[in-house]
Write an enzyme that holds these catalytic residues in place. Structure first.
Site, PDB file in Angstrom:
ATOM      1  N   LYS A  78       0.840  -1.206   0.000  1.00  0.00           N
ATOM      2  CA  LYS A  78       0.000   0.000   0.000  1.00  0.00           C
ATOM      3  C   LYS A  78       0.873   1.252   0.000  1.00  0.00           C
ATOM      4  CE  LYS A  78      -3.784   1.998   2.775  1.00  0.00           C
ATOM      5  NZ  LYS A  78      -4.607   1.771   3.990  1.00  0.00           N
ATOM      6  N   SER A 148      -9.293   2.062   3.227  1.00  0.00           N
ATOM      7  CA  SER A 148      -8.382   2.810   2.383  1.00  0.00           C
ATOM      8  C   SER A 148      -7.411   1.913   1.618  1.00  0.00           C
ATOM      9  CB  SER A 148      -7.586   3.784   3.244  1.00  0.00           C
ATOM     10  OG  SER A 148      -6.805   3.101   4.199  1.00  0.00           O
ATOM     11  N   SER A 172      -9.764  -0.012   7.451  1.00  0.00           N
ATOM     12  CA  SER A 172      -9.079   0.057   6.153  1.00  0.00           C
ATOM     13  C   SER A 172      -8.500  -1.258   5.656  1.00  0.00           C
ATOM     14  CB  SER A 172      -7.964   1.104   6.210  1.00  0.00           C
ATOM     15  OG  SER A 172      -8.503   2.398   6.133  1.00  0.00           O
TER      16      SER A 172
END
Lengths: 442, 442
Positions: A78, A148, A172
């Site tokens: 990420k 996210s 997330s």
């Protein structure tokens, strides 16, 4: 032969170890898959095929005896986690082209174990807001993959990477896992170093792990030295005879039909396999936790985003501006009462969760909503993030539109290995009998 | 005219603002001072004079209206804090030449305010162990300046920088402040973002600030948006009539003659200025905190240093190896009991500390010990670090060898501004009447 991109991490590593797959062939296969699917999904923000293949070839040259336990395993990262050889841009114009030439602790550990750090995946801005990047849900391109950790969840779900790193401050990691039909694991807070990972709320932020099976998460738990205490008063020998709690939580009215039926089906399936399933009502003691979570999140965000606010107030999202400006007008007294209140509940929840093989609780309100703008709600995740418990999303159910829905298993803090053990047994049941089947889109 | 290097930050900023000092002239003056004193002290691990002067000249070109509140203020940065334009090497061979091209949040805020990030100062390895770098105490080159913020403490004390950043996980800010005769301020935990600062123990690590007067710390408190609640039941109007607690703590038997007489003199001076001074015995409730602190420190270090252990076990200090290998054999149960135990004491300490203008407690066992190998003991600091309270070292006393000794003022969490206000009044008394006088060595 099965296409290498379709393998789980454990399967691929076995083939590499036995000489039936080179790292280069594996990487090429994944790159092919990505080329085929990238336009539909858009999980990656940075991917350098030539550099990946160069590294893969170098890994293939490493003598067998010098290979690490994850030798050749591609991992998606990420884009809020530092990688020494790729930019880290946080989906923020303030960090466009930013390239801290240092690995996050998690990445350093994985790389040292032989992993092939593959590329960077999309995120919402600073992993902090709920507006999606352009990434689409592999199961339905009109829907969000959640956030996210949008790109990490979508990439693993869509067979573009066997493993991905995410993060969680609210939901997330768990939310994209549910929306994408994969396993998402949020280990105990601070059981894996968060060094080199963007800070939103220090007391909440946790590294998250994605895979398509529990065995792959166990590989990661090994590498990250997740370790429970030995003694277990009530060890888990299988679903039969084990006790589970169904915890609908105080926000159950947010649960849509998909999640309501997933929770009901989960209970039925466990009972049909011989488990004891009880309803768990947390009662008045936990009544303030949602509000306390909100206070802590906003207050810590006030500290975390001051530097970006100063440097480029107009280039950060209003939500972050409102944290820094303390638009809520939370006093320090309110902030401390919230953080102390949550801290006092942590050992209480350990005691409660310790009575069960796991607590079963919703991961999300329902299947992934239509549209890419909102990444969905973290309402069912935030409590567990605040309490620092390990949480594992188990896929297997589906919503009204055939989209995947998972449920969360929760264990006491530092019962991460126990949770994975339970999750493997439960996952086999839910994935086989839950109703949703993993699809491969060509 | 006074030499610019001898100015406090507040004095220098006033001169720059009024056009009586250019940033370049100020920087040149400090560089002269450093050239003169560097061999004796050795506070810097990275300092690029040409680059400093280039930046200084650029700052001088900034139109008055576009200048930040710290325009031209040189700041020394401990080498465990990221700076985008200088390496960050943690005094570790594993990070030799490491150069993450990103600013820590604290540095980003200071730079944006116009500060001139001057150079990197020495630290013990990862700010985690007690073996000193080669830095010497400016007041006696045979003695340690303390650690782990060795270079930052020595540089400010020796007029080589008006302001420096340190960090504290045990006593790494307060101890060098006491040993060097300067103000050291550890604000409330997480009131300033620790992003870009090496992690040792997430729940303990705090950014620390050094200056030679409280007014300079107030400048920094302004820039970092440290903000107390408005309402104060018992506001501080001056030492006269204010209540102070003398807290000898459960480790008082570690106090040597220097600290014992400093504490006694502090009480006498406050009384002579009209304060009410009481002894505070924390009693049995706080009896476990020293051991809990040790458990939390080692357990969090276990997580924090896993990546360095994997990459280069033989290149990190034995203490860090022992953390990762959990040589103490702390169970997760022990770890959680310690961290939950400390968490429960935090609001209790706020309540106790809130009864006083400040708690007065030792900073160190005694004056800086002879030798550079050990940076001294953190025994008097660790409890307050664990409890997250803001702590301010006030210089003014001296030991048997004429070396400076300070005492700590402690306030409830998020009473940072209050603490600085009290510290200014108390500091004026201690510095005038405590017996130790600041020296300038040529």
């Amino acid at each position: 032969m099965m296409k290498p991109w379709s393998l789980t991490a454990s399967e691929a590593l076995a083939k590499i170890r036995s000489g039936n797959l080179t790292v280069e062939a594996y990487a090429r296969s994944l790159l092919d898959r990505i080329r085929q699917r990238n336009e539909a999904v858009g999980a990656w923000v940075y991917l350098d095929a030539a550099y990946i293949l160069k590294q893969a070839k170098e890994l293939d040259k490493v003598p067998i005896k010098k290979r690490g336990p994850l030798h050749g395993l591609p991992i998606a990262v990420k884009d809020v986690i530092y990688t020494k050889d790729m930019p880290t841009q946080h989906n923020s114009p303030l960090y466009e082209g930013s390239f801290p030439k240092v690995d996050a602790a998690s990445v350093r550990i994985l790389r040292h174990a032989g992993a092939l750090i593959f590329g960077k995946t999309t995120t919402t801005e600073f992993a902090a807001i709920h507006i999606g990047p352009a990434t689409r849900n592999p199961h339905d391109p009109t829907r969000t993959p959640g956030g996210s950790s949008a790109g990490s969840g979508a990439a693993v779900s869509d067979f573009q990477a066997p493993i991905a790193l995410g993060t969680q401050t609210g939901g997330s990691t768990i939310r994209p896992a549910s929306f994408n039909g994969i396993y998402g694991f949020k280990p105990t807070w601070n059981s894996i170093s968060r060094e080199g990972q963007k800070i939103y709320a220090l007391i909440l932020d946790t590294l998250g792990l994605y895979a398509r099976c529990v065995d792959d998460l166990v590989l990661l738990a090994d590498i990250f030295d997740l370790e429970d205490d030995d003694e277990e008063t009530d060890p888990f020998y299988g679903v039969k005879g084990a006790r589970f709690a169904i915890c609908k939580t105080s926000v159950w009215d947010h649960a849509g039909e998909g999640t309501r039926s997933a929770m009901a089906r989960a209970a039925t399936l466990l009972k049909s396999h011989g488990a004891i399933v009880e309803e768990l009502d947390l009662g008045a003691d936990f009544a303030n936790i949602e509000e306390w979570y909100r206070v802590v999140l906003h207050s810590e965000g006030r500290t975390a985003f001051l530097s970006e606010y100063r440097v480029g107030k107009n280039q950060i999202h209003d939500v972050l501006v409102s944290h820094v400006e303390n638009v809520d007008n939370f006093s320090r007294k309110t902030q401390l009462a919230a953080s102390d209140g949550i801290a006092a509940l942590r050992p209480r929840m350990d005691e409660i969760a310790g009575r069960y093989a796991a607590i079963i609780t919703p991961s999300v309100p329902d299947e992934a909503p239509v549209g890419l703008r909102s990444t969905g709600s973290h309402v069912f995740c935030s409590m567990w993030t605040a309490l620092h418990n390990p949480v594992l999303n188990i896929p297997g159910f589906q919503g009204a539109n055939g989209m995947p829905i998972g449920v969360s298993l929760v264990a006491p803090r530092y019962r991460d290995r126990h949770l994975l053990k339970v999750g493997k047994a439960v996952g086999e049941i839910f994935e086989t009998e839950g109703g949703w089947k993993r699809q491969v889109y060509e």
